[in-house]
Design a protein around this motif. Sequence first.
Motif, PDB file in Angstrom:
ATOM      1  N   ALA A   1      -1.511  25.913  17.837  1.00 39.20           N
ATOM      2  CA  ALA A   1      -2.811  26.501  18.169  1.00 39.20           C
ATOM      3  C   ALA A   1      -2.712  28.022  18.057  1.00 39.20           C
ATOM      4  O   ALA A   1      -1.629  28.589  18.225  1.00 39.20           O
ATOM      5  CB  ALA A   1      -3.216  26.120  19.593  1.00 39.20           C
ATOM      6  N   PRO A   2      -3.841  28.694  17.778  1.00 39.67           N
ATOM      7  CA  PRO A   2      -3.819  30.159  17.745  1.00 39.67           C
ATOM      8  C   PRO A   2      -3.429  30.721  19.114  1.00 39.67           C
ATOM      9  O   PRO A   2      -3.953  30.285  20.137  1.00 39.67           O
ATOM     10  CB  PRO A   2      -5.261  30.540  17.407  1.00 39.67           C
ATOM     11  N   LEU A   3      -2.508  31.666  19.112  1.00 39.06           N
ATOM     12  CA  LEU A   3      -2.053  32.287  20.355  1.00 39.06           C
ATOM     13  C   LEU A   3      -2.592  33.706  20.475  1.00 39.06           C
ATOM     14  O   LEU A   3      -3.262  34.047  21.438  1.00 39.06           O
ATOM     15  CB  LEU A   3      -0.521  32.290  20.413  1.00 39.06           C
ATOM     16  N   LEU A   4      -2.279  34.534  19.491  1.00 39.27           N
ATOM     17  CA  LEU A   4      -2.699  35.929  19.501  1.00 39.27           C
ATOM     18  C   LEU A   4      -3.141  36.356  18.115  1.00 39.27           C
ATOM     19  O   LEU A   4      -2.516  35.985  17.126  1.00 39.27           O
ATOM     20  CB  LEU A   4      -1.543  36.840  19.926  1.00 39.27           C
ATOM     21  N   GLY A   5      -4.189  37.133  18.072  1.00 35.81           N
ATOM     22  CA  GLY A   5      -4.654  37.729  16.829  1.00 35.81           C
ATOM     23  C   GLY A   5      -5.301  39.065  17.166  1.00 35.81           C
ATOM     24  O   GLY A   5      -5.317  39.489  18.329  1.00 35.81           O
ATOM     25  N   HIS A   6      -5.854  39.707  16.156  1.00 39.28           N
ATOM     26  CA  HIS A   6      -6.387  41.047  16.394  1.00 39.28           C
ATOM     27  C   HIS A   6      -7.537  41.061  17.405  1.00 39.28           C
ATOM     28  O   HIS A   6      -7.702  42.023  18.145  1.00 39.28           O
ATOM     29  CB  HIS A   6      -6.760  41.742  15.075  1.00 39.28           C
ATOM     30  N   GLY A   7      -8.314  39.996  17.492  1.00 42.14           N
ATOM     31  CA  GLY A   7      -9.416  39.959  18.455  1.00 42.14           C
ATOM     32  C   GLY A   7      -8.940  39.922  19.892  1.00 42.14           C
ATOM     33  O   GLY A   7      -9.411  40.683  20.745  1.00 42.14           O
ATOM     34  N   LYS A   8      -8.000  39.037  20.191  1.00 39.37           N
ATOM     35  CA  LYS A   8      -7.464  38.958  21.548  1.00 39.37           C
ATOM     36  C   LYS A   8      -6.707  40.234  21.914  1.00 39.37           C
ATOM     37  O   LYS A   8      -6.794  40.707  23.051  1.00 39.37           O
ATOM     38  CB  LYS A   8      -6.552  37.737  21.701  1.00 39.37           C
ATOM     39  N   ILE A   9      -6.005  40.782  20.954  1.00 39.85           N
ATOM     40  CA  ILE A   9      -5.270  42.020  21.217  1.00 39.85           C
ATOM     41  C   ILE A   9      -6.240  43.166  21.497  1.00 39.85           C
ATOM     42  O   ILE A   9      -6.043  43.956  22.419  1.00 39.85           O
ATOM     43  CB  ILE A   9      -4.311  42.341  20.050  1.00 39.85           C
TER      44      ILE A   9
ATOM     45  N   GLY B   1     -16.425  45.191  31.308  1.00 39.86           N
ATOM     46  CA  GLY B   1     -16.472  46.441  30.543  1.00 39.86           C
ATOM     47  C   GLY B   1     -15.872  46.276  29.164  1.00 39.86           C
ATOM     48  O   GLY B   1     -16.393  46.808  28.181  1.00 39.86           O
ATOM     49  N   ALA B   2     -14.774  45.527  29.088  1.00 43.74           N
ATOM     50  CA  ALA B   2     -14.144  45.267  27.794  1.00 43.74           C
ATOM     51  C   ALA B   2     -15.079  44.443  26.914  1.00 43.74           C
ATOM     52  O   ALA B   2     -15.231  44.724  25.724  1.00 43.74           O
ATOM     53  CB  ALA B   2     -12.816  44.543  27.998  1.00 43.74           C
TER      54      ALA B   2
ATOM     55  N   TYR C   1     -19.551  38.197  28.402  1.00 41.31           N
ATOM     56  CA  TYR C   1     -18.547  38.152  29.470  1.00 41.31           C
ATOM     57  C   TYR C   1     -17.870  36.783  29.477  1.00 41.31           C
ATOM     58  O   TYR C   1     -16.650  36.691  29.629  1.00 41.31           O
ATOM     59  CB  TYR C   1     -19.191  38.430  30.828  1.00 41.31           C
ATOM     60  N   ARG C   2     -18.648  35.737  29.298  1.00 40.17           N
ATOM     61  CA  ARG C   2     -18.083  34.379  29.319  1.00 40.17           C
ATOM     62  C   ARG C   2     -17.028  34.210  28.234  1.00 40.17           C
ATOM     63  O   ARG C   2     -15.960  33.655  28.477  1.00 40.17           O
ATOM     64  CB  ARG C   2     -19.191  33.340  29.165  1.00 40.17           C
ATOM     65  N   ARG C   3     -17.322  34.675  27.045  1.00 39.81           N
ATOM     66  CA  ARG C   3     -16.350  34.565  25.939  1.00 39.81           C
ATOM     67  C   ARG C   3     -15.074  35.344  26.274  1.00 39.81           C
ATOM     68  O   ARG C   3     -13.969  34.854  26.066  1.00 39.81           O
ATOM     69  CB  ARG C   3     -16.974  35.079  24.640  1.00 39.81           C
ATOM     70  N   ALA C   4     -15.227  36.548  26.780  1.00 36.48           N
ATOM     71  CA  ALA C   4     -14.066  37.363  27.146  1.00 36.48           C
ATOM     72  C   ALA C   4     -13.258  36.667  28.236  1.00 36.48           C
ATOM     73  O   ALA C   4     -12.024  36.607  28.166  1.00 36.48           O
ATOM     74  CB  ALA C   4     -14.506  38.752  27.599  1.00 36.48           C
ATOM     75  N   TRP C   5     -13.951  36.138  29.248  1.00 33.15           N
ATOM     76  CA  TRP C   5     -13.266  35.460  30.344  1.00 33.15           C
ATOM     77  C   TRP C   5     -12.497  34.238  29.827  1.00 33.15           C
ATOM     78  O   TRP C   5     -11.350  34.000  30.224  1.00 33.15           O
ATOM     79  CB  TRP C   5     -14.269  35.047  31.417  1.00 33.15           C
ATOM     80  N   LEU C   6     -13.107  33.464  28.936  1.00 30.17           N
ATOM     81  CA  LEU C   6     -12.437  32.288  28.373  1.00 30.17           C
ATOM     82  C   LEU C   6     -11.197  32.688  27.574  1.00 30.17           C
ATOM     83  O   LEU C   6     -10.163  32.009  27.633  1.00 30.17           O
ATOM     84  CB  LEU C   6     -13.401  31.474  27.509  1.00 30.17           C
TER      85      LEU C   6
END
Length: 113
Positions: free
Chosen positions: A15-23, A37-38, A46-51
């Motif tokens: 499964a995807p772990l880390l990429g430029h979006g999460k970083i 704020g991020a 906010y929901r997408r960021a929290w997930l």
Amino acid sequence: MEDTRLTVRIDAHDAPLLGHGKIRLLEAIGASGSISGAARAMGMSYRRAWLLVEAMNAAFLEPVVATRPGGGGGAELSPAGAEILRLYREVEERAAQAALPALRELAARLAPR
């Protein structure tokens, strides 16, 4: 070659772990001191960021983002999160350096815009 770049995605357990979006999200949390704020800075809900934060926290032995309880409590990168961010950027830099000759050749073959 300015608009030709390498992006790195790290997968684990199929499964995807880390990429430029999460970083970028981790960096934005570090800069803003909050998930909301991020999310705003990135044009993300906010929901997408929290997930995404929950997924990253679950994927590692230690949480990458620590939240402070209460309304408007905020969030920050944990020491583990700061180290994961550093390691990702190191992988990215090493990969970019290794790929530079091939990227230059690919860029030279691009049709003009």
